[in-house]
Design a protein around this motif. Structure first.
Motif, mmCIF file in Angstrom:
data_model
loop_
_atom_site.group_PDB
_atom_site.id
_atom_site.type_symbol
_atom_site.label_atom_id
_atom_site.label_comp_id
_atom_site.label_asym_id
_atom_site.label_seq_id
_atom_site.Cartn_x
_atom_site.Cartn_y
_atom_site.Cartn_z
ATOM 1 N N UNK A 330 0.821 -1.216 0.000
ATOM 2 C CA UNK A 330 0.000 0.000 0.000
ATOM 3 C C UNK A 330 0.855 1.266 0.000
ATOM 4 N N UNK A 331 0.481 2.208 -0.849
ATOM 5 C CA UNK A 331 1.208 3.469 -0.980
ATOM 6 C C UNK A 331 0.698 4.421 0.105
ATOM 7 N N UNK A 332 1.098 4.157 1.333
ATOM 8 C CA UNK A 332 0.645 4.910 2.498
ATOM 9 C C UNK A 332 1.811 5.643 3.149
ATOM 10 N N UNK A 333 1.479 6.691 3.882
ATOM 11 C CA UNK A 333 2.513 7.519 4.495
ATOM 12 C C UNK A 333 3.437 6.711 5.403
ATOM 13 N N UNK A 334 2.870 5.864 6.250
ATOM 14 C CA UNK A 334 3.701 5.094 7.181
ATOM 15 C C UNK A 334 4.673 4.189 6.422
ATOM 16 N N UNK A 335 4.184 3.534 5.372
ATOM 17 C CA UNK A 335 5.042 2.661 4.580
ATOM 18 C C UNK A 335 6.131 3.462 3.855
ATOM 19 N N UNK A 336 5.759 4.646 3.391
ATOM 20 C CA UNK A 336 6.720 5.486 2.678
ATOM 21 C C UNK A 336 7.814 5.995 3.617
ATOM 22 N N UNK A 337 7.437 6.354 4.830
ATOM 23 C CA UNK A 337 8.440 6.828 5.785
ATOM 24 C C UNK A 337 9.435 5.711 6.114
ATOM 25 N N UNK A 338 8.938 4.499 6.221
ATOM 26 C CA UNK A 338 9.821 3.358 6.454
ATOM 27 C C UNK A 338 10.728 3.137 5.239
ATOM 28 N N UNK A 339 10.138 3.261 4.046
ATOM 29 C CA UNK A 339 10.887 3.057 2.805
ATOM 30 C C UNK A 339 12.013 4.076 2.656
ATOM 31 N N UNK A 340 11.742 5.320 3.074
ATOM 32 C CA UNK A 340 12.739 6.381 2.950
ATOM 33 C C UNK A 340 13.750 6.402 4.097
ATOM 34 N N UNK A 341 13.766 5.344 4.900
ATOM 35 C CA UNK A 341 14.651 5.299 6.063
ATOM 36 C C UNK A 341 16.116 5.523 5.729
ATOM 37 N N UNK A 342 16.543 5.042 4.552
ATOM 38 C CA UNK A 342 17.952 5.184 4.155
ATOM 39 C C UNK A 342 18.365 6.634 3.923
ATOM 40 N N UNK A 343 17.366 7.529 3.843
ATOM 41 C CA UNK A 343 17.671 8.938 3.590
ATOM 42 C C UNK A 343 17.772 9.754 4.879
ATOM 43 N N UNK A 344 17.483 9.110 6.020
ATOM 44 C CA UNK A 344 17.316 9.854 7.265
ATOM 45 C C UNK A 344 18.556 10.649 7.667
ATOM 46 N N UNK A 345 19.742 10.183 7.272
ATOM 47 C CA UNK A 345 20.971 10.876 7.669
ATOM 48 C C UNK A 345 21.587 11.679 6.517
ATOM 49 N N UNK A 346 20.842 11.800 5.433
ATOM 50 C CA UNK A 346 21.356 12.530 4.276
ATOM 51 C C UNK A 346 21.335 14.036 4.520
ATOM 52 N N UNK A 347 22.267 14.715 3.905
ATOM 53 C CA UNK A 347 22.381 16.167 4.007
ATOM 54 C C UNK A 347 21.812 16.803 2.736
ATOM 55 N N UNK A 348 20.704 17.544 2.878
ATOM 56 C CA UNK A 348 20.070 18.191 1.728
ATOM 57 C C UNK A 348 20.207 19.712 1.803
ATOM 58 N N UNK A 349 21.249 20.150 2.428
ATOM 59 C CA UNK A 349 21.465 21.588 2.566
ATOM 60 C C UNK A 349 22.047 22.175 1.280
ATOM 61 N N UNK A 350 21.839 23.473 1.112
ATOM 62 C CA UNK A 350 22.447 24.167 -0.021
ATOM 63 C C UNK A 350 23.960 24.247 0.134
ATOM 64 N N UNK A 351 24.397 24.145 1.377
ATOM 65 C CA UNK A 351 25.837 24.167 1.619
ATOM 66 C C UNK A 351 26.497 22.981 0.929
ATOM 67 N N UNK A 352 25.790 21.834 0.916
ATOM 68 C CA UNK A 352 26.320 20.655 0.244
ATOM 69 C C UNK A 352 26.008 20.674 -1.249
ATOM 70 N N UNK A 353 24.740 20.997 -1.573
ATOM 71 C CA UNK A 353 24.277 20.882 -2.953
ATOM 72 C C UNK A 353 24.435 22.161 -3.758
#
Length: 398
Positions: A330-353
Motif C-alpha cells: 500500500x502506498x501509504x505515508x507510514x510505509x513510505x516513511x519506512x521506505x525512505x529510512x535510508x535517507x534519514x541521515x542525508x544532508x540536503x542543505x544548499x551548503x552541500x548541494x
C-alpha cells in the motif's frame, strides 16, 4: 450605479452571440477598481482600490517579466492615459472586458475546493432584456480580460474615479477555455504572457485543456488546504510568496496525468480520479516533509521546497510508486516513511548541494535519491521494464 459598502449594483442588458451570453452596462471606476484584479484570480483579500494598490505596488517596486501584472504594464502609456483622463477630459467609449468569477469557483471540483456563496446575483428588471447585476465585493474577483491599461491609468488620476463611468462587458463565471480564447484573440499579437497565467486561463485544445484543468484543480487544492505540505507554498499565477510556481508544479504533474502515444505506462496517474491523485501526493510528500521537517520548512538553507528540488522529488515519485505497485504494498505515508529510512541521515542543505538550478541539477539530485532507496541506474531500468510489461498486458487485455 453604486450599491452599499458590501455590494455593487449595475444595470446591464443581455447579449447573446453564438450561444455565448454576456452583459453590458456601466459601472463607476471606483467600484470596478475595488474588485478588479489581473495579478491573481484566487486572492482571498478584499480591500478598497485593490487593483490600484496592486498597480502602485508594482510601479513602486519595478516590473519584471516574471512578476508582471498579466503582462508588463507600460509606464509611459499609463502616464499618457492618466493625463488624457485628467487634463484632456478624455473619454473611454469602448468597453472593458471583465470575467466576473466567484472565488474558488470550479464546477468540476466542488468536492475538493474551498466553497464560497455565489459572488453575484442577476435579477430581472421591468425592461425586457435588462437585468440588475448585484455584486458582492468580498466574494468575487473581476478578472480584467481586456482594458488593464485603461483601468490602471487611474493610479495617476484618482480624483476622477468617483465620478467616472466605465462601459463594461461582463462574462459571468466565464468558462475558462472561452476566457482564454478571448484573451488570446485580443492580445495575440502582443508580447507573450506569464506561463502560469496561461495555465490558469487554460488556452489549450480540448484534450490538453482537460488534462491541465485536472492538474490545476489538484494544485489549487494542495495550495489552499492546511493539511497539505504545500499549503500556501504554490504561486498560483507565478506570483506571490510561495516557493513553487503553479506552472512548475503542473509541468511535473501532467507528465503522469496526460495521455501518451508511447510509454503509456508512465502516465500512471491517468486512470485515477482527482481525490486519488491528491491522496497519493499527500502520502508521498507528507512522508518526506515529516521525515525532514527542518529541511521542508527552511527554504532558505535547503533544496526540497525549491523548483529544482521539487522536480527531483517528482521524478522519484514514479519509481517509488511502481516499486510499491509491483510489490503489492500500500502506498501509504507510514510505509513510505519506512521506505525512505535510508535517507534519514542525508544532508540536503544548499551548503552541500549549492544553489544549482535546471534539469541537470534535478537529474543529479533525483539519481542520488533513487540510488539510495531503489538501486543504481540498471536497477531503475529493470523496475521500469517490469512495470511496463505488466501495464502492456493490462492495455491489451492479455
Amino acid at each position: 450605479m453604486s450599491g452599499n459598502e458590501k455590494t455593487i449594483t449595475v444595470n446591464v442588458f443581455e447579449v447573446e452571440q453564438n450561444n455565448n451570453v454576456f452583459y453590458i452596462g456601466k459601472i463607476k471606476a471606483s467600484d470596478l477598481i475595488s474588485i478588479a484584479t489581473v495579478k491573481w484570480r484566487g486572492s482571498q483579500e478584499s480591500q478598497k482600490n485593490k487593483y490600484l494598490n496592486e498597480v502602485k505596488e508594482k510601479l513602486h517596486g519595478g516590473f519584471s517579466e516574471e512578476e508582471g501584472i498579466q503582462r508588463v504594464l507600460e509606464l509611459n502609456r499609463l502616464e499618457k492615459l492618466a493625463t488624457y483622463i485628467k487634463e484632456k477630459e478624455g473619454i473611454f467609449p469602448n468597453s472593458l472586458i471583465i470575467a466576473l468569477n466567484t472565488k474558488f469557483k470550479d464546477e468540476n471540483e466542488e468536492e475538493l475546493l474551498e466553497k464560497y456563496e455565489e459572488g453575484f446575483e442577476l435579477n430581472d428588471s421591468e425592461v425586457p432584456g435588462m437585468y440588475t447585476l448585484k455584486i458582492y465585493r468580498d466574494q468575487v474577483n473581476a478578472f480584467v480580460v481586456d482594458g488593464q491599461h485603461r483601468l490602471a491609468a487611474f493610479v495617476g488620476a484618482e480624483d476622477k474615479v468617483e465620478e467616472y463611468d466605465l462601459v463594461v462587458t461582463f462574462f459571468l463565471n466565464l468558462e475558462i477555455p472561452l476566457q482564454a480564447e478571448i484573451f488570446a484573440t485580443i492580445n495575440g499579437n502582443q508580447r507573450p504572457v506569464n506561463k502560469s497565467l496561461l495555465y490558469d486561463l487554460q488556452a489549450f485544445d480540448t484534450g490538453e485543456y482537460n488534462e491541465i484543468k485536472r492538474c490545476h484543480g489538484i494544485v489549487k487544492w494542495l495550495n489552499i488546504n492546511e493539511i497539505s505540505p504545500f499549503y500556501e507554498e504554490i504561486k498560483m499565477l507565478g506570483t506571490g510568496y510561495g516557493s513553487i510556481s503553479q506552472s512548475a508544479f503542473i509541468d511535473e504533474l501532467i507528465k503522469y496525468v496526460k495521455e501518451r502515444r508511447t510509454n503509456k505506462h508512465k502516465s500512471f496517474l491517468q486512470g485515477k480520479d482527482n481525490k486519488e491523485i491528491i491522496q497519493l501526493l499527500l502520502s508521498y510528500f507528507l512522508s518526506i516533509s515529516e521525515m525532514f521537517p527542518e529541511e521542508w520548512k527552511n527554504k532558505k538553507d535547503y533544496v526540497f521546497l525549491k523548483t529544482t528540488g521539487f522536480g527531483a522529488l517528482m521524478k522519484l515519485l514514479y519509481y517509488v510508486y511502481i516499486h510499491f505497485n509491483i510489490n503489492n504494498k500500500p502506498f501509504k505515508k507510514a510505509n513510505l516513511k519506512e521506505f525512505f529510512g535510508n535517507l534519514s541521515k542525508e544532508d540536503f542543505s544548499k551548503e552541500k548541494w549549492g544553489s544549482a538550478a535546471g534539469q541537470a541539477f534535478q537529474v543529479k539530485l533525483f539519481k542520488h535519491l533513487a540510488h539510495k532507496v531503489l538501486g543504481d541506474d540498471e536497477m531503475l531500468g529493470l523496475l521500469d521494464s517490469k512495470y511496463k510489461y505488466f501495464k502492456e498486458k493490462e492495455f491489451t487485455g492479455n
